[in-house]
Design a protein around this motif. Structure first.
Motif, mmCIF file in Angstrom:
data_model
loop_
_atom_site.group_PDB
_atom_site.id
_atom_site.type_symbol
_atom_site.label_atom_id
_atom_site.label_comp_id
_atom_site.label_asym_id
_atom_site.label_seq_id
_atom_site.Cartn_x
_atom_site.Cartn_y
_atom_site.Cartn_z
ATOM 1 N N ALA A 175 0.834 -1.206 0.000
ATOM 2 C CA ALA A 175 0.000 0.000 0.000
ATOM 3 C C ALA A 175 0.866 1.254 0.000
ATOM 4 C CB ALA A 175 -0.925 -0.004 1.211
ATOM 5 N N TYR A 176 2.099 1.106 0.473
ATOM 6 C CA TYR A 176 3.051 2.219 0.412
ATOM 7 C C TYR A 176 3.812 2.141 -0.907
ATOM 8 C CZ TYR A 176 2.128 3.318 5.284
ATOM 9 O OH TYR A 176 1.518 3.686 6.452
ATOM 10 N N SER A 177 3.689 3.178 -1.713
ATOM 11 C CA SER A 177 4.281 3.184 -3.056
ATOM 12 C C SER A 177 5.778 3.435 -3.004
ATOM 13 C CB SER A 177 3.608 4.252 -3.919
ATOM 14 O OG SER A 177 2.229 3.998 -4.040
ATOM 15 N N LEU A 178 6.436 3.102 -4.111
ATOM 16 C CA LEU A 178 7.867 3.311 -4.255
ATOM 17 C C LEU A 178 8.116 4.733 -4.751
ATOM 18 C CD1 LEU A 178 10.732 2.011 -4.248
ATOM 19 C CD2 LEU A 178 10.307 1.378 -6.638
ATOM 20 N N PHE A 179 8.891 5.526 -3.970
ATOM 21 C CA PHE A 179 9.207 6.905 -4.335
ATOM 22 C C PHE A 179 10.701 7.166 -4.179
ATOM 23 C CE2 PHE A 179 4.721 7.715 -2.858
ATOM 24 C CZ PHE A 179 4.219 8.094 -4.094
ATOM 25 N N LYS A 180 11.145 8.274 -4.783
ATOM 26 C CA LYS A 180 12.514 8.739 -4.596
ATOM 27 C C LYS A 180 12.656 9.353 -3.200
ATOM 28 C CE LYS A 180 14.241 7.862 -8.722
ATOM 29 N NZ LYS A 180 15.397 6.954 -8.906
ATOM 30 N N ARG A 181 13.901 9.543 -2.774
ATOM 31 C CA ARG A 181 14.142 10.032 -1.414
ATOM 32 C C ARG A 181 13.618 11.455 -1.211
ATOM 33 N NH1 ARG A 181 19.739 9.069 0.203
ATOM 34 N NH2 ARG A 181 19.228 10.292 2.013
ATOM 35 N N GLN A 182 13.520 12.261 -2.266
ATOM 36 C CA GLN A 182 13.047 13.634 -2.110
ATOM 37 C C GLN A 182 11.533 13.714 -1.933
ATOM 38 O OE1 GLN A 182 14.777 12.507 -4.709
ATOM 39 N NE2 GLN A 182 16.763 13.577 -4.795
ATOM 40 N N ALA A 183 10.820 12.622 -2.230
ATOM 41 C CA ALA A 183 9.356 12.650 -2.233
ATOM 42 C C ALA A 183 8.790 12.516 -0.819
ATOM 43 C CB ALA A 183 8.815 11.526 -3.111
ATOM 44 N N THR A 184 7.667 13.211 -0.583
ATOM 45 C CA THR A 184 6.950 13.093 0.682
ATOM 46 C C THR A 184 6.248 11.735 0.735
ATOM 47 O OG1 THR A 184 6.576 15.472 0.670
ATOM 48 C CG2 THR A 184 5.192 14.163 2.142
ATOM 49 N N GLY A 185 6.082 11.206 1.922
ATOM 50 C CA GLY A 185 5.415 9.921 2.069
ATOM 51 C C GLY A 185 3.906 10.011 1.901
ATOM 52 N N PHE A 186 3.273 8.854 1.812
ATOM 53 C CA PHE A 186 1.830 8.732 1.628
ATOM 54 C C PHE A 186 1.234 8.127 2.889
ATOM 55 C CE2 PHE A 186 -1.552 5.677 0.276
ATOM 56 C CZ PHE A 186 -2.525 6.617 -0.036
ATOM 57 N N ARG A 187 0.076 8.636 3.334
ATOM 58 C CA ARG A 187 -0.525 8.133 4.576
ATOM 59 C C ARG A 187 -1.446 6.954 4.258
ATOM 60 N NH1 ARG A 187 -4.318 11.017 9.167
ATOM 61 N NH2 ARG A 187 -3.541 9.752 10.912
ATOM 62 N N ALA A 188 -0.860 5.799 4.057
ATOM 63 C CA ALA A 188 -1.651 4.602 3.752
ATOM 64 C C ALA A 188 -2.332 4.058 4.999
ATOM 65 C CB ALA A 188 -0.756 3.530 3.134
ATOM 66 N N LEU A 189 -1.699 4.231 6.161
ATOM 67 C CA LEU A 189 -2.246 3.731 7.419
ATOM 68 C C LEU A 189 -2.813 4.902 8.211
ATOM 69 C CD1 LEU A 189 -2.637 1.172 9.083
ATOM 70 C CD2 LEU A 189 -0.383 1.533 10.091
ATOM 71 N N LYS A 190 -4.140 5.032 8.181
ATOM 72 C CA LYS A 190 -4.810 6.161 8.832
ATOM 73 C C LYS A 190 -5.429 5.703 10.148
ATOM 74 C CE LYS A 190 -5.848 8.288 4.350
ATOM 75 N NZ LYS A 190 -6.911 8.754 3.428
ATOM 76 N N LEU A 191 -4.785 6.054 11.245
ATOM 77 C CA LEU A 191 -5.243 5.653 12.574
ATOM 78 C C LEU A 191 -5.642 6.873 13.391
ATOM 79 C CD1 LEU A 191 -2.462 3.011 13.462
ATOM 80 C CD2 LEU A 191 -4.646 2.649 12.279
ATOM 81 N N ASP A 192 -6.399 6.630 14.455
ATOM 82 C CA ASP A 192 -6.793 7.703 15.360
ATOM 83 C C ASP A 192 -5.804 7.867 16.497
ATOM 84 O OD1 ASP A 192 -9.121 8.135 13.873
ATOM 85 O OD2 ASP A 192 -10.212 6.585 14.988
ATOM 86 N N GLU A 193 -4.634 7.287 16.363
ATOM 87 C CA GLU A 193 -3.616 7.361 17.402
ATOM 88 C C GLU A 193 -2.238 7.261 16.764
ATOM 89 O OE1 GLU A 193 -3.392 3.904 19.959
ATOM 90 O OE2 GLU A 193 -4.623 2.737 18.557
ATOM 91 N N PRO A 194 -1.202 7.757 17.445
ATOM 92 C CA PRO A 194 0.153 7.634 16.905
ATOM 93 C C PRO A 194 0.613 6.173 16.907
ATOM 94 C CG PRO A 194 0.034 9.282 18.671
ATOM 95 C CD PRO A 194 -1.243 8.518 18.715
ATOM 96 N N ILE A 195 1.568 5.865 16.046
ATOM 97 C CA ILE A 195 2.172 4.538 15.989
ATOM 98 C C ILE A 195 3.441 4.545 16.831
ATOM 99 C CG2 ILE A 195 3.230 2.817 14.473
ATOM 100 C CD1 ILE A 195 1.504 4.017 12.200
ATOM 101 N N GLN A 196 3.598 3.528 17.669
ATOM 102 C CA GLN A 196 4.792 3.485 18.516
ATOM 103 C C GLN A 196 5.850 2.493 18.041
ATOM 104 O OE1 GLN A 196 3.624 2.436 22.507
ATOM 105 N NE2 GLN A 196 3.397 0.268 22.046
ATOM 106 N N SER A 197 5.452 1.447 17.312
ATOM 107 C CA SER A 197 6.425 0.491 16.796
ATOM 108 C C SER A 197 5.823 -0.247 15.608
ATOM 109 C CB SER A 197 6.843 -0.508 17.883
ATOM 110 O OG SER A 197 5.740 -1.288 18.304
ATOM 111 N N ALA A 198 6.689 -0.877 14.806
ATOM 112 C CA ALA A 198 6.207 -1.543 13.601
ATOM 113 C C ALA A 198 7.128 -2.691 13.222
ATOM 114 C CB ALA A 198 6.115 -0.549 12.444
ATOM 115 N N ALA A 199 6.583 -3.636 12.452
ATOM 116 C CA ALA A 199 7.359 -4.770 11.941
ATOM 117 C C ALA A 199 6.766 -5.202 10.609
ATOM 118 C CB ALA A 199 7.333 -5.931 12.936
ATOM 119 N N LEU A 200 7.597 -5.759 9.749
ATOM 120 C CA LEU A 200 7.150 -6.351 8.484
ATOM 121 C C LEU A 200 7.302 -7.862 8.579
ATOM 122 C CD1 LEU A 200 8.605 -4.210 5.532
ATOM 123 C CD2 LEU A 200 6.210 -4.525 6.121
ATOM 124 N N PHE A 201 6.290 -8.587 8.102
ATOM 125 C CA PHE A 201 6.421 -10.034 8.086
ATOM 126 C C PHE A 201 5.872 -10.589 6.778
ATOM 127 C CE2 PHE A 201 2.325 -9.147 10.074
ATOM 128 C CZ PHE A 201 1.465 -10.072 9.501
#
Length: 283
Positions: free
Chosen positions: A140-166
């Motif tokens: 859901a997160y697209s591939l961009f160059k380093r200068q590009a702003t990120g995309f908010r694919a994960l819209k939550l009502d709270e901040p994220i404190q940690s993450a993992a990919l599996f």
């Protein structure tokens, strides 16, 4: 491996519980990523072998969000911020510039993780307020160059404190502090890219790691500079074997209680990893 205190006391008194173990050699390329979105490229020999360990402030960095050891198993990384913004970026793009910003950030947002990305992966992100673990397709997160702003694919009502990919396979094992785990069939996690992210309750405990496992698989446990391997099998019950010891418990649901699998108490930091069986050619 020979630290005087293999579970450093510095971890017990403060800071967050988002701990990651990485392995590198002198010739390895190691990239440090700061919470304000900059990277610093080092080689493995920068981490001098000492009994006391090395603080990232010795490299002129006060707040390191992630460490990547570059290898040929992945060609991209996924950057994720506290507010759910992110993007994929190629490793080549990361290595083009040293001490440069890898993604522009909104005011008061900051990077919480830079994770090695492979196709067919799922992102697990833990909310800071509720402690729930949310899931979304990593693509859901697209591939961009380093200068590009990120995309908010994960819209939550709270901040994220940690993450993992599996990896997306038969089951996901979520491990949390004090040695509790949940094993959930991946197919029960509905993952539409454009809808609200599904979540599971981990009983208010901090997520330590998330890994994908086949119905018959092997995983590793790293804690206090030691590593152990476990055989994982699912039939009517989940069976986990280490040596002569076997634990059996029911498959978890999104709202069931977690199972105490490892004998860890307060402030013991560990990580569960995909770990090939003996004789396997997997890296």
């Amino acid at each position: 491996r020979d630290l005087k205190d293999p579970c450093p006391s510095i971890l017990r008194g403060g800071g967050d519980k988002d701990v990651r173990y990485v392995s590198c050699m002198n010739q390895s390329t190691v990239v440090l990523f700061t919470s304000d979105g900059y990277n610093k490229i080092l080689d493995g020999s920068a981490f001098v072998y000492t009994s006391d360990g090395i603080g990232f402030n010795q490299f002129g960095l006060n707040e390191v969000a992630s460490v990547l050891v570059i290898n040929d198993q992945y060609k991209e990384a996924l950057i994720l911020t506290q507010d759910g913004y992110g993007k994929r970026i190629t490793i080549d793009d990361i290595l083009k510039s040293n001490k440069a910003r890898i993604m522009p950030l909104n005011t008061e947002d900051h990077v919480i993780a830079v994770l090695p990305y492979q196709d067919n992966s799922i992102l697990a992100a833990q909310g800071e307020k509720t402690g729930k673990v949310y899931f979304i397709e990593a693509e859901a997160y697209s591939l961009f160059k380093r200068q590009a702003t990120g995309f908010r694919a994960l819209k939550l009502d709270e901040p994220i404190q940690s993450a993992a990919l599996f990896r997306k396979t038969d089951y996901v094992m979520i491990s949390t502090e004090y040695g509790y785990v949940k094993v959930i069939p991946t197919q029960t996690i509905k993952l539409p890219v454009k809808r609200k992210a599904p979540s599971i309750d981990v009983n208010g405990r901090t997520m330590m790691s998330a890994i994908g496992l086949a119905a018959s698989d092997t995983f590793g446990l790293i804690s206090c500079a030691k590593i152990a391997s476990y055989q994982f099998t699912v039939g009517k019950m989940v069976s986990i074997v280490s040596g002569k010891e076997e634990r059996k418990f029911k498959i978890s649901t999104s709202i069931s209680d977690s199972t105490k699998l490892f004998k860890f108490g307060r402030n013991v930091y560990y990580q569960v990893i995909n770990y090939p069986a003996k004789g396997s050619k997997k890296g």
